[in-house]
Design a protein around this motif. Structure first.
Motif, PDB file in Angstrom:
ATOM      1  N   HIS B  54       8.148   0.384 -13.109  1.00 55.42           N
ATOM      2  CA  HIS B  54       8.177   1.702 -12.472  1.00 55.42           C
ATOM      3  C   HIS B  54       7.967   2.780 -13.523  1.00 55.42           C
ATOM      4  CE1 HIS B  54       9.453   0.322  -8.480  1.00 55.42           C
ATOM      5  NE2 HIS B  54      10.101  -0.614  -9.155  1.00 55.42           N
ATOM      6  N   TYR B  55       7.374   3.887 -13.093  1.00 55.08           N
ATOM      7  CA  TYR B  55       7.060   4.966 -14.021  1.00 55.08           C
ATOM      8  C   TYR B  55       7.191   6.283 -13.274  1.00 55.08           C
ATOM      9  CZ  TYR B  55       4.172   7.957 -17.030  1.00 55.08           C
ATOM     10  OH  TYR B  55       3.712   8.967 -17.816  1.00 55.08           O
ATOM     11  N   ASP B  56       7.973   7.170 -13.849  1.00 55.95           N
ATOM     12  CA  ASP B  56       8.168   8.467 -13.184  1.00 55.95           C
ATOM     13  C   ASP B  56       7.044   9.423 -13.592  1.00 55.95           C
ATOM     14  OD1 ASP B  56       9.949  10.334 -11.641  1.00 55.95           O
ATOM     15  OD2 ASP B  56       9.779  11.429 -13.535  1.00 55.95           O
ATOM     16  N   PHE B  57       6.309   9.887 -12.620  1.00 60.72           N
ATOM     17  CA  PHE B  57       5.166  10.751 -12.883  1.00 60.72           C
ATOM     18  C   PHE B  57       5.367  12.052 -12.117  1.00 60.72           C
ATOM     19  CE2 PHE B  57       0.759  12.114 -11.919  1.00 60.72           C
ATOM     20  CZ  PHE B  57       0.267  12.227 -13.202  1.00 60.72           C
ATOM     21  N   TYR B  58       5.868  13.068 -12.829  1.00 61.20           N
ATOM     22  CA  TYR B  58       6.147  14.371 -12.214  1.00 61.20           C
ATOM     23  C   TYR B  58       6.965  14.213 -10.923  1.00 61.20           C
ATOM     24  CZ  TYR B  58       2.789  16.244 -15.516  1.00 61.20           C
ATOM     25  OH  TYR B  58       2.144  16.588 -16.669  1.00 61.20           O
ATOM     26  N   GLY B  59       7.969  13.374 -10.992  1.00 63.48           N
ATOM     27  CA  GLY B  59       8.851  13.209  -9.844  1.00 63.48           C
ATOM     28  C   GLY B  59       8.411  12.136  -8.864  1.00 63.48           C
ATOM     29  N   TYR B  60       7.220  11.610  -9.058  1.00 64.90           N
ATOM     30  CA  TYR B  60       6.754  10.529  -8.188  1.00 64.90           C
ATOM     31  C   TYR B  60       7.011   9.185  -8.866  1.00 64.90           C
ATOM     32  CZ  TYR B  60       4.308  13.949  -5.304  1.00 64.90           C
ATOM     33  OH  TYR B  60       3.998  14.989  -4.475  1.00 64.90           O
ATOM     34  N   ASP B  61       7.502   8.243  -8.090  1.00 62.79           N
ATOM     35  CA  ASP B  61       7.790   6.914  -8.630  1.00 62.79           C
ATOM     36  C   ASP B  61       6.540   6.039  -8.495  1.00 62.79           C
ATOM     37  OD1 ASP B  61       9.101   4.670  -9.594  1.00 62.79           O
ATOM     38  OD2 ASP B  61       9.703   4.038  -7.573  1.00 62.79           O
ATOM     39  N   LEU B  62       5.856   5.849  -9.619  1.00 60.46           N
ATOM     40  CA  LEU B  62       4.653   5.009  -9.606  1.00 60.46           C
ATOM     41  C   LEU B  62       5.007   3.584 -10.014  1.00 60.46           C
ATOM     42  CD1 LEU B  62       1.959   7.347 -11.206  1.00 60.46           C
ATOM     43  CD2 LEU B  62       2.774   7.224  -8.839  1.00 60.46           C
ATOM     44  N   THR B  63       4.198   2.645  -9.518  1.00 56.48           N
ATOM     45  CA  THR B  63       4.422   1.228  -9.820  1.00 56.48           C
ATOM     46  C   THR B  63       3.125   0.630 -10.365  1.00 56.48           C
ATOM     47  OG1 THR B  63       5.888   1.194  -7.898  1.00 56.48           O
ATOM     48  CG2 THR B  63       5.342  -0.931  -8.880  1.00 56.48           C
ATOM     49  N   PRO B  64       2.896   0.761 -11.665  1.00 63.26           N
ATOM     50  CA  PRO B  64       1.638   0.239 -12.213  1.00 63.26           C
ATOM     51  C   PRO B  64       1.555  -1.279 -12.253  1.00 63.26           C
ATOM     52  CG  PRO B  64       3.022   1.142 -13.960  1.00 63.26           C
ATOM     53  CD  PRO B  64       3.693   1.475 -12.669  1.00 63.26           C
ATOM     54  N   ALA B 106     -10.481  -4.743 -16.627  1.00 64.73           N
ATOM     55  CA  ALA B 106      -9.156  -4.111 -16.678  1.00 64.73           C
ATOM     56  C   ALA B 106      -8.870  -3.365 -15.379  1.00 64.73           C
ATOM     57  CB  ALA B 106      -9.090  -3.148 -17.867  1.00 64.73           C
ATOM     58  N   SER B 107      -9.880  -2.669 -14.875  1.00 65.79           N
ATOM     59  CA  SER B 107      -9.670  -1.910 -13.638  1.00 65.79           C
ATOM     60  C   SER B 107      -9.446  -2.848 -12.452  1.00 65.79           C
ATOM     61  CB  SER B 107     -10.862  -0.987 -13.385  1.00 65.79           C
ATOM     62  OG  SER B 107     -12.037  -1.727 -13.181  1.00 65.79           O
ATOM     63  N   ALA B 108     -10.136  -3.995 -12.451  1.00 64.42           N
ATOM     64  CA  ALA B 108      -9.925  -4.950 -11.355  1.00 64.42           C
ATOM     65  C   ALA B 108      -8.499  -5.494 -11.387  1.00 64.42           C
ATOM     66  CB  ALA B 108     -10.939  -6.080 -11.448  1.00 64.42           C
ATOM     67  N   PHE B 109      -8.007  -5.821 -12.601  1.00 68.27           N
ATOM     68  CA  PHE B 109      -6.606  -6.251 -12.725  1.00 68.27           C
ATOM     69  C   PHE B 109      -5.674  -5.114 -12.304  1.00 68.27           C
ATOM     70  CE2 PHE B 109      -8.321  -9.562 -15.535  1.00 68.27           C
ATOM     71  CZ  PHE B 109      -7.569 -10.640 -15.155  1.00 68.27           C
ATOM     72  N   GLY B 110      -6.037  -3.894 -12.683  1.00 67.67           N
ATOM     73  CA  GLY B 110      -5.218  -2.745 -12.314  1.00 67.67           C
ATOM     74  C   GLY B 110      -5.092  -2.586 -10.817  1.00 67.67           C
ATOM     75  N   VAL B 111      -6.188  -2.826 -10.108  1.00 64.83           N
ATOM     76  CA  VAL B 111      -6.162  -2.719  -8.638  1.00 64.83           C
ATOM     77  C   VAL B 111      -5.225  -3.767  -8.042  1.00 64.83           C
ATOM     78  CG1 VAL B 111      -7.542  -3.110  -6.562  1.00 64.83           C
ATOM     79  CG2 VAL B 111      -8.422  -1.634  -8.380  1.00 64.83           C
ATOM     80  N   VAL B 112      -5.360  -5.021  -8.494  1.00 66.56           N
ATOM     81  CA  VAL B 112      -4.566  -6.066  -7.829  1.00 66.56           C
ATOM     82  C   VAL B 112      -3.069  -5.980  -8.183  1.00 66.56           C
ATOM     83  CG1 VAL B 112      -6.505  -7.648  -7.628  1.00 66.56           C
ATOM     84  CG2 VAL B 112      -4.968  -7.873  -9.561  1.00 66.56           C
ATOM     85  N   PHE B 113      -2.747  -5.371  -9.312  1.00 63.16           N
ATOM     86  CA  PHE B 113      -1.328  -5.256  -9.650  1.00 63.16           C
ATOM     87  C   PHE B 113      -0.739  -3.887  -9.290  1.00 63.16           C
ATOM     88  CE2 PHE B 113      -2.258  -8.794 -12.758  1.00 63.16           C
ATOM     89  CZ  PHE B 113      -1.469  -9.727 -12.099  1.00 63.16           C
ATOM     90  N   ALA B 114      -1.565  -3.014  -8.699  1.00 64.50           N
ATOM     91  CA  ALA B 114      -1.072  -1.675  -8.354  1.00 64.50           C
ATOM     92  C   ALA B 114      -0.053  -1.768  -7.220  1.00 64.50           C
ATOM     93  CB  ALA B 114      -2.233  -0.783  -7.936  1.00 64.50           C
ATOM     94  N   GLY B 115       1.093  -1.159  -7.443  1.00 63.44           N
ATOM     95  CA  GLY B 115       2.122  -1.168  -6.404  1.00 63.44           C
ATOM     96  C   GLY B 115       2.180   0.135  -5.628  1.00 63.44           C
ATOM     97  N   ASP B 116       1.384   1.118  -6.059  1.00 67.12           N
ATOM     98  CA  ASP B 116       1.369   2.406  -5.359  1.00 67.12           C
ATOM     99  C   ASP B 116      -0.071   2.881  -5.235  1.00 67.12           C
ATOM    100  OD1 ASP B 116       0.743   4.658  -7.540  1.00 67.12           O
ATOM    101  OD2 ASP B 116       1.903   3.059  -8.467  1.00 67.12           O
ATOM    102  N   VAL B 117      -0.271   3.829  -4.334  1.00 67.76           N
ATOM    103  CA  VAL B 117      -1.639   4.244  -4.018  1.00 67.76           C
ATOM    104  C   VAL B 117      -2.263   5.123  -5.111  1.00 67.76           C
ATOM    105  CG1 VAL B 117      -1.448   3.994  -1.532  1.00 67.76           C
ATOM    106  CG2 VAL B 117      -0.667   6.119  -2.609  1.00 67.76           C
ATOM    107  N   VAL B 118      -1.439   5.783  -5.924  1.00 73.51           N
ATOM    108  CA  VAL B 118      -1.996   6.597  -7.013  1.00 73.51           C
ATOM    109  C   VAL B 118      -2.595   5.679  -8.081  1.00 73.51           C
ATOM    110  CG1 VAL B 118      -1.468   8.271  -8.818  1.00 73.51           C
ATOM    111  CG2 VAL B 118      -0.395   8.472  -6.571  1.00 73.51           C
ATOM    112  N   THR B 119      -1.825   4.688  -8.486  1.00 69.19           N
ATOM    113  CA  THR B 119      -2.334   3.708  -9.449  1.00 69.19           C
ATOM    114  C   THR B 119      -3.564   3.000  -8.893  1.00 69.19           C
ATOM    115  OG1 THR B 119      -0.067   3.353 -10.187  1.00 69.19           O
ATOM    116  CG2 THR B 119      -1.692   1.718 -10.858  1.00 69.19           C
ATOM    117  N   LEU B 120      -3.482   2.636  -7.610  1.00 71.95           N
ATOM    118  CA  LEU B 120      -4.618   1.967  -6.966  1.00 71.95           C
ATOM    119  C   LEU B 120      -5.879   2.824  -7.082  1.00 71.95           C
ATOM    120  CD1 LEU B 120      -5.785  -0.227  -4.926  1.00 71.95           C
ATOM    121  CD2 LEU B 120      -5.222   1.435  -3.164  1.00 71.95           C
ATOM    122  N   PHE B 121      -5.766   4.089  -6.744  1.00 71.34           N
ATOM    123  CA  PHE B 121      -6.959   4.944  -6.746  1.00 71.34           C
ATOM    124  C   PHE B 121      -7.481   5.168  -8.163  1.00 71.34           C
ATOM    125  CE2 PHE B 121      -9.236   8.983  -6.758  1.00 71.34           C
ATOM    126  CZ  PHE B 121     -10.199   8.693  -5.804  1.00 71.34           C
TER     127      PHE B 121
END
Lengths: 71, 558
Positions: B54-64, B106-121
């Protein structure tokens, strides 16, 4: 038996569809292969130089196939 | 999974590797790429199911990083594809190609491991950018034009996806990338964004346009990542969305019909990928555990066998300088090993027992039938016949076994005498490795079944299933022998839905030019054969702007 028939007649039906729709209705002549570059690459083997997009290409340069050569 | 290793996101390994490849002298590139790919594979194996970062990004909880069986299944096969592609391209790839391939992976791995829509995009758009460079890397006029078309179509898809994501986040307040379901405008936009990248008909034409325009190794990477990451996203976000069943059926049939018509062997294989993605989308649309397992398993096998097939086609292009059926033929004696390795991939995609596609595609179609979609099931069986025709019969027959097409027309033969250089050892190693993986999966399907998201209750080797698969192949073989002369290559360009942005501008150009807009310096090329850069940019720009305005309007009025 059903699948044997499907393989046989399905193949013929798909061939007919392919020959008629994309093959006839949706195709335009492309005798020089302008949509792909491969014949230019092939000419490398048979000529000392290749005219391609207006520039002289070294006969040993196959970068348009592989992407090697000009980094 | 390997216990005891520190858990590292594979994308981090790949981005650092890309920087190293770009910075170090070129002579280190081939081995460095392979080493980085192997490390990324090791990083994938280090990940433990259930792990989240988990990563806090300006108050949003991202899941990379979110590790679960669905993500791991795709990550495993991405690792295989990356390593095999890197070995295949050891002798051919340049620094730009290697760097962009690593960032793309790297981006393909990033997509499949993205737990949130910001990381996904974020990774979704990085994927588009890096893969565009792979198409550009061939450095020809045709590849540059195809890369631009690829870029703008996928950017337009990305804008639609972004609009859907923003709308969805505003509506729900959630950033989680999970099962959206099809319920409202936001999810429709997200679904369309995913479908563009999955090459769903009629949004598919960028794929057979751009992939064959790339380098021989670039096409292998492209076929592995873009559409499969989209299949993953659909399996994650829209399982059980019934419209996907019929989208998939249309893709499956459309892909094989066009593949039976095109002249370029790599384009033929890419159209067959459109068809195979159709099987996956149909199974995702059904959404049962059996069907979803089938979709994921088939995506896994498809990456492996399509990689092998595209490598073999690339080896033909490398060795002969040709990739069009009208300039091939009679290469069996000159390239027997490539032909043999290709046929392993062909047997796999054709669902011949003991090869990979048989144990995965049959699972997907059976999942569709068991859910009661009998019409879809039989139409997919018909598409399977087309796959046999296209990949198992048409391409190998007219490339390796039939008399050279040019010789039969009275021209000098382009057969063995036209070989301009040998296939490199690294190409044989990569193709051989993927052939072994295909056979291993076909013989021991649990290699794939064990990494699927749900427990598998399916036995592919029951006698009637084997007999049915062989009966379909025998019937198709008999039909091909009768009609084969109709399937020879012809020197034509098949017009697809990309007519809208490739040819329509030329038809509109005279009217636009008459509008006399000197201040804009807008003068479109009108003659056939003129470079399409300007018209492609023009239409793509219009598409992007119109899409953006429509999306904005929807967002404002909702």
């Amino acid at each position: 038996m059903i699948l044997l028939a499907l393989g046989f007649f399905g193949g013929i039906v798909l061939t007919a569809a392919a020959v008629l729709i994309p093959g006839r209705l949706l195709s335009v002549p492309d005798p020089d292969g302008s949509d792909t570059d491969d014949d230019t690459n092939g000419a490398v083997a048979h000529s000392d130089s290749v005219e391609h997009t207006g520039e002289h290409v070294d006969p040993g340069d196959h970068s348009n196939i592989s992407g090697d050569g000009h980094d | 999974m390997i216990d005891g290793l520190p858990q590292v996101h594979p994308a981090i390994v790949l981005v650092l590797g890309a920087i190293a490849v770009a910075a170090l002298p070129r002579r280190f590139g081939p081995w460095l790429f392979v080493a980085v790919s192997a490390l990324a594979g090791l990083a994938t194996l280090s990940l433990v199911d259930g792990t989240t970062w988990h990563y806090d990004f300006y108050g949003y909880d991202l899941t990379p990083l979110r590790v679960d069986p669905l993500a791991l299944a795709f990550a495993y096969v991405f690792s295989i594809a990356l390593l095999a592609g890197g070995i295949f391209g050891m002798a051919t790839m340049g620094t730009l190609e290697r760097t962009s391939a690593l960032v793309y992976a790297a981006s393909a791995f990033g997509v499949v491991f993205a737990g949130d829509v910001v990381t996904l995009f974020f990774f979704w758009e990085l994927k588009v950018s890096a893969s565009t460079l792979l198409v550009f890397a061939r450095r020809t006029a045709a590849s540059s034009a195809a890369a631009l078309r690829y870029l703008f179509v996928n950017l337009a898809g990305g804008i639609v996806l972004l609009a859907g994501i923003v709308w969805w986040v505003i509506d729900t307040g959630s950033l989680t990338f999970g099962n959206f379901g099809l319920n409202g405008g936001a999810t429709v936009l997200i679904l369309i964004g995913f479908c563009v990248a999955a090459a769903a008909v009629p949004l598919h034409a960028w794929m057979p346009d751009a992939y064959p325009a790339s380098t021989i190794a670039g096409t292998v990477f492209l076929a592995a990542f873009t559409s499969k990451a989209a299949v993953y996203a659909l399996a994650r976000g829209f399982p059980g969305t019934s419209v996907l069943i019929w989208v998939g059926v249309v893709m499956a049939l459309y892909g094989v019909v066009f593949a039976l018509s095109v002249n370029d062997i790599r384009r033929l294989l890419v159209y067959s990928s459109v068809s195979q993605c159709g099987f996956m989308l149909a199974a995702i649309g059904v959404g049962t555990e059996m069907a979803l397992n089938g979709a994921v398993a088939h995506a896994f096998a498809h990456i492996v066998y399509k990689g092998l097939l595209l490598m073999a086609a690339g080896a033909v292009l490398w060795s002969t300088g040709h990739s069009r059926l009208t300039q091939l033929g009679g290469l069996g004696r000159a390239m027997p090993w490539v032909a043999g390795l290709y046929l392993v991939g062909a047997a796999s995609i054709a669902s011949i027992p003991l090869f990979s596609g048989y144990v995965t595609k049959e699972m997907a179609t059976l999942g569709i039938e068991e859910a009661g979609f009998h019409t879809a099931y039989w139409l997919l069986k018909l598409a399977s016949v087309g796959t046999l025709f296209v990949v198992a019969f048409r391409l190998p027959w007219f490339t390796w076994f039939a008399k050279p097409a040019a010789a039969s027309a009275g021209a000098p033969s382009p057969g063995p005498a036209a070989m301009i250089r040998p296939v490199t050892p690294s190409m044989y190693v990569a193709m051989g490795a993927l052939a072994v993986v295909n056979i291993a999966i076909g013989v021991a399907p649990n290699l794939v079944y064990d990494v699927l998201p749900f427990a598998v209750d399916y036995s592919p080797f029951k006698t009637y299933r084997v007999v049915n698969a062989l009966a379909l192949a025998i019937g198709a073989a008999a039909a091909f022998w009768l009609v084969r002369k109709w399937l020879a290559g012809r020197p034509v360009r098949v017009v697809d839905t990309d007519w809208v942005y490739r040819d329509l501008p030329r038809h509109l150009a005279p009217a636009v030019n008459r509008m006399r807009l000197p201040e804009m310096h807008l003068h479109l090329p009108t003659a056939p054969g003129t470079p399409v850069w300007a018209s492609t940019l023009w239409v793509s720009g219009v598409v992007v702007v119109v899409t953006f305005v429509v999306v904005l309007a929807i967002g404002v009025t909702s």
